[in-house]
Write a protein that holds these residues in place. Structure first.
Motif, PDB file in Angstrom:
ATOM      1  N   PHE A  51      -1.357   2.225  -5.183  1.00  0.00           N
ATOM      2  CA  PHE A  51      -1.488   0.995  -5.974  1.00  0.00           C
ATOM      3  C   PHE A  51      -2.571   1.148  -7.032  1.00  0.00           C
ATOM      4  O   PHE A  51      -2.445   0.682  -8.156  1.00  0.00           O
ATOM      5  CB  PHE A  51      -1.812  -0.177  -5.032  1.00  0.00           C
ATOM      6  CG  PHE A  51      -1.967  -1.502  -5.719  1.00  0.00           C
ATOM      7  CD1 PHE A  51      -0.855  -2.284  -5.990  1.00  0.00           C
ATOM      8  CD2 PHE A  51      -3.220  -1.976  -6.080  1.00  0.00           C
ATOM      9  CE1 PHE A  51      -0.986  -3.514  -6.631  1.00  0.00           C
ATOM     10  CE2 PHE A  51      -3.362  -3.206  -6.720  1.00  0.00           C
ATOM     11  CZ  PHE A  51      -2.248  -3.977  -6.991  1.00  0.00           C
ATOM     12  N   GLY A 105       5.314  -1.381  -2.496  1.00  0.00           N
ATOM     13  CA  GLY A 105       5.399  -1.587  -1.047  1.00  0.00           C
ATOM     14  C   GLY A 105       6.637  -2.372  -0.682  1.00  0.00           C
ATOM     15  O   GLY A 105       7.064  -3.251  -1.432  1.00  0.00           O
ATOM     16  N   ILE A 162      -0.314   1.174  -1.877  1.00  0.00           N
ATOM     17  CA  ILE A 162       0.937   1.716  -2.381  1.00  0.00           C
ATOM     18  C   ILE A 162       1.433   0.825  -3.516  1.00  0.00           C
ATOM     19  O   ILE A 162       1.332  -0.402  -3.440  1.00  0.00           O
ATOM     20  CB  ILE A 162       1.965   1.841  -1.233  1.00  0.00           C
ATOM     21  CG1 ILE A 162       3.139   2.738  -1.604  1.00  0.00           C
ATOM     22  CG2 ILE A 162       2.462   0.491  -0.744  1.00  0.00           C
ATOM     23  CD1 ILE A 162       2.937   4.166  -1.239  1.00  0.00           C
ATOM     24  N   LYS A 163       1.964   1.462  -4.562  1.00  0.00           N
ATOM     25  CA  LYS A 163       2.375   0.702  -5.747  1.00  0.00           C
ATOM     26  C   LYS A 163       3.601  -0.169  -5.450  1.00  0.00           C
ATOM     27  O   LYS A 163       3.612  -1.351  -5.755  1.00  0.00           O
ATOM     28  CB  LYS A 163       2.694   1.693  -6.869  1.00  0.00           C
ATOM     29  CG  LYS A 163       2.743   1.082  -8.238  1.00  0.00           C
ATOM     30  CD  LYS A 163       2.808   2.193  -9.280  1.00  0.00           C
ATOM     31  CE  LYS A 163       3.177   1.646 -10.633  1.00  0.00           C
ATOM     32  NZ  LYS A 163       3.615   2.744 -11.518  1.00  0.00           N
TER      33      LYS A 163
END
Lengths: 161, 522
Positions: free
Chosen positions: B372, B349, B346-347
């Motif tokens: 991500f 977080g 995930i980009k």
């Protein structure tokens, strides 16, 4: 039980001190094992008999508890412990390749210690650093967003000290 | 007056170099002869921006992030102590959309205060809940918790007030409050954040629980993987004791409450409440048969409240602002807020506390910013290693206990792990069985044996995945059916959630991502 003791008389005394400090606690066994491992780095089988006597347990019960928990080491470990997270969040960020690379770089598999006795490699299932995966832990410090190169740096730094 | 500069001491911030950043700031300030007051606060939970440095200005705290030691000299050059313009200047922290969109109740103080400063805690509404509780009867406190609608945040979602009421009703002298801080689910870290970043709120919550049900002793069973939390908790407990918030006659009342942290030893199963109690008693962490319920015969055979960190840390705000205030958040039977943890691929977080009802899609994209790696998010696992994998078609499900159970999924402890399209779901299913085999306590057969057989069967499915001859197809179908049968046995025959829920990730992977198991072209 033991023909010869691998522990020195001083070390056996240290174990007795830990036992004396902890034996009155309710549910004393885990805190006691932690104290011994914090001191020695591992829990020798030679502790089982004195612990069992002090806590009114059988040797088998003590052995059963020590071996139930991943955290307790039943053999001597390296100077540093490197734990690599194998759990899902880290897998989603490429930890499987990282594990492989670390094993290759150190020349050991999980549960083994490098020849120089510096690092013991262990798998771990979550370090609670899941927003910064993949994560590793060297002794008591967590590291996030790891690559094989960064891990190598951290290990080299620890070895140098 | 020295300008206040904040650098978090949270483990995740440290894992990205916060200590080095703090040292660099101090050294640079000294070099330039500028007086600053460096405060090691908790993390705001925007982990992709750690180390997240803040400077106190007369307009509020200004964020500079992420700050690495190499950035420090240029920050001083840009006069960051006076909100100077710099590429890393993000403006006022409170105005950051990511934080502004949240509803932080349990996490109200996290990232704002110095975790081990009791003065800071008191200055930010700390111990108001306990003050109110001390003027109430046990039954009134329990009623307030029940009315708030709070359900166990550890994952089981059992109403907290009902649990407390059972313990309150036991007429024995010795009772215990046990905090389950064995946060072992991958993708979760909200317990750790509370313990490291606002330990007093947990201490206060446990104290209120003790006052409510008549327990004078509490234990925090803390996983051994959290050494920083251990230090912070012990420091906070010592301060609470010294100030009369723990010990005999707390705050001058007739109540006694003592608190001790006990270290776990790396067994995932000890997050299950009965094996946790066994472990606290110094035994192998093997699951107990229920009944008796821990609320009636728990630790050392005495009535025991066992609650998760987040449940207990939410008690103070309920007692401070009232049950209705808390219950006004949420949807359906899921009242209040859930601290959600964005993890994995995930980009952006981090920790997002929201009222129940937000959708997965909002979390993954509005907060998370997508994957991500920039690739499409193919699957998410919600609720730890025993939670189901959800495909994109289910991303509009609102975060609500009942809505999730309708799609055979769980919210669990609120961890969301995202995977991009490189994930092999057959391997994830295999891992679910493997993890169960490693962590099984061994007491019941479906879990102990089933998990190992599960790994073997998935291996055969993977090996035979692309077999084209009739025999291969038949064999493959047989193995798939075997996994379904085995899962059925584990679901219905296991003693606890480890064996009983391992089929969630396995079957959801198979049902939603059949192509990874060679099920598409059959």
């Amino acid at each position: 039980m033991f023909v010869t003791s691998a522990l020195s008389p001083q070390e056996l005394t240290r174990i007795d001190v830990h036992i004396a400090t902890h034996k009155a606690m309710p549910g004393a066994l885990l805190p006691l094992l932690h104290a011994i491992q914090d001191d020695f780095g591992w829990v020798s089988e030679e502790c089982y008999l004195p612990i069992s006597k002090a806590l009114a347990l059988s040797v088998a019960e003590v052995h059963g508890v020590v071996t139930f928990y991943h955290h307790f080491h039943t053999h001597p470990v390296g100077k540093h412990i490197l734990q690599v997270c194998r759990a899902e969040s880290c897998q989603a960020m490429g930890s499987q390749k990282l594990e492989k690379d670390i094993k290759t770089a150190l020349g050991i598999d999980y549960h083994e210690t490098t020849k120089d006795g510096a690092v013991t490699l262990l798998p771990v299932y979550c370090l609670g650093n899941c927003a910064c995966s993949p994560a590793v832990m060297l002794d008591d410090e967590v590291y996030g967003r790891m690559t094989a190169e960064k891990v190598a740096d951290i290990v080299a730094e620890a070895r140098a000290v | 007056m020295a300008i206040k500069v904040y650098v978090p001491r949270d483990s995740s911030a440290l894992s990205l170099g916060a200590d080095r950043t703090a040292k660099a700031i101090q050294a640079e300030a000294a070099k330039r002869g500028i007086e600053i007051e460096l405060i090691r606060n908790g993390s705001r939970g925007l982990f992709w921006l750690e180390p997240f440095v803040e400077v106190a200005t007369d307009k509020g705290r200004v964020a500079f992030a992420p700050v690495q030691p190499k950035d420090v000299a240029s920050l001083f050059d840009a006069d960051f102590l006076n909100n100077g313009a710099h590429a890393l200047n993000l403006g006022l922290t409170e105005e950051l959309a990511w934080l502004k969109k949240q509803q932080r109740l349990t996490f109200a103080r996290v990232g704002i205060t110095d975790p081990v400063s009791l003065e800071d805690y008191l200055a930010h509404d700390g111990y108001k809940g306990l003050k109110n509780a001390l003027n109430m009867t046990g039954a009134e406190i329990v009623k307030s918790v029940t009315d708030s609608g709070l359900r166990g945040r550890g994952g089981a979602a059992f109403p907290t007030g009902i649990k407390w009421n059972t313990v309150l009703g036991c007429q024995v002298e010795q009772k215990y409050i046990v905090c389950n801080a064995d946060e072992g689910d991958s993708g979760t870290y909200s317990d750790r954040m509370i313990m490291e970043n606002d330990p007093f709120v947990l201490i206060e919550g446990m104290t209120i629980a003790g006052v409510a049900v008549g327990a004078n002793m509490g234990y925090i069973y803390l996983r051994s993987e959290y050494p920083h939390a251990l230090k912070v908790l012990n420091e906070a407990i010592a301060k609470a004791e010294a100030a009369g918030y723990l010990g005999d006659k707390i705050c001058g009342s007739s109540h006694t409450f003592n608190l001790e942290v006990r270290r776990a030893a790396g067994a995932y199963i000890c997050g299950e409440e009965t094996s946790l109690l066994e472990s606290l008693e110094g035994k192998r962490g093997q699951v107990r048969f229920k009944p008796p319920l821990p609320a009636i015969e728990g630790l050392f055979g005495k009535p025991t409240v066992v609650n998760n960190v987040i449940s207990l840390a939410t008690i103070p705000i309920i007692l401070d602002k009232g049950a209705q205030y808390y219950a006004d958040y949420g949807m359906g039977r899921s009242r209040g807020t859930l601290p959600i943890q964005l993890a994995g691929n995930i980009k952006h977080g981090g920790l997002v506390e929201l009222a129940f009802g937000a959708t997965l899609r909002e979390l993954l994209y509005d907060f998370g910013g997508g994957s991500f790696t920039g690739k499409p998010i193919r699957a998410v696992q919600v609720g730890g290693p025993l939670g189901a994998f959800l495909p994109e078609s289910q991303f509009d499900t609102p975060l609500d206990y009942e809505e999730f159970s309708k799609i055979w999924a769980v919210l669990g402890h609120g961890g969301i792990v995202a995977f991009d399209d490189t994930v092999d779901m057959a391997k994830m299913a295999r891992y679910a069985f493997e993890f169960c085999a490693i962590e099984s306590c061994g007491k019941c057969t479906p879990c102990r044996i089933g998990s190992t057989r599960g790994v073997e069967v998935i291996d055969r499915i993977i090996a035979n995945k692309n077999a084209l001859d009739t025999n291969g197809v038949k064999e493959h179908a047989k193995q798939v059916q075997l996994v379904r049968d085995l899962s059925d046995t584990m679901i219905n025959g296991s003693l606890c959630a480890l064996g009983g829920m391992t089929p969630y990730p396995v079957l959801s992977a198979m049902n939603h991502f059949g192509e990874d198991f060679g099920l598409e072209n059959r």
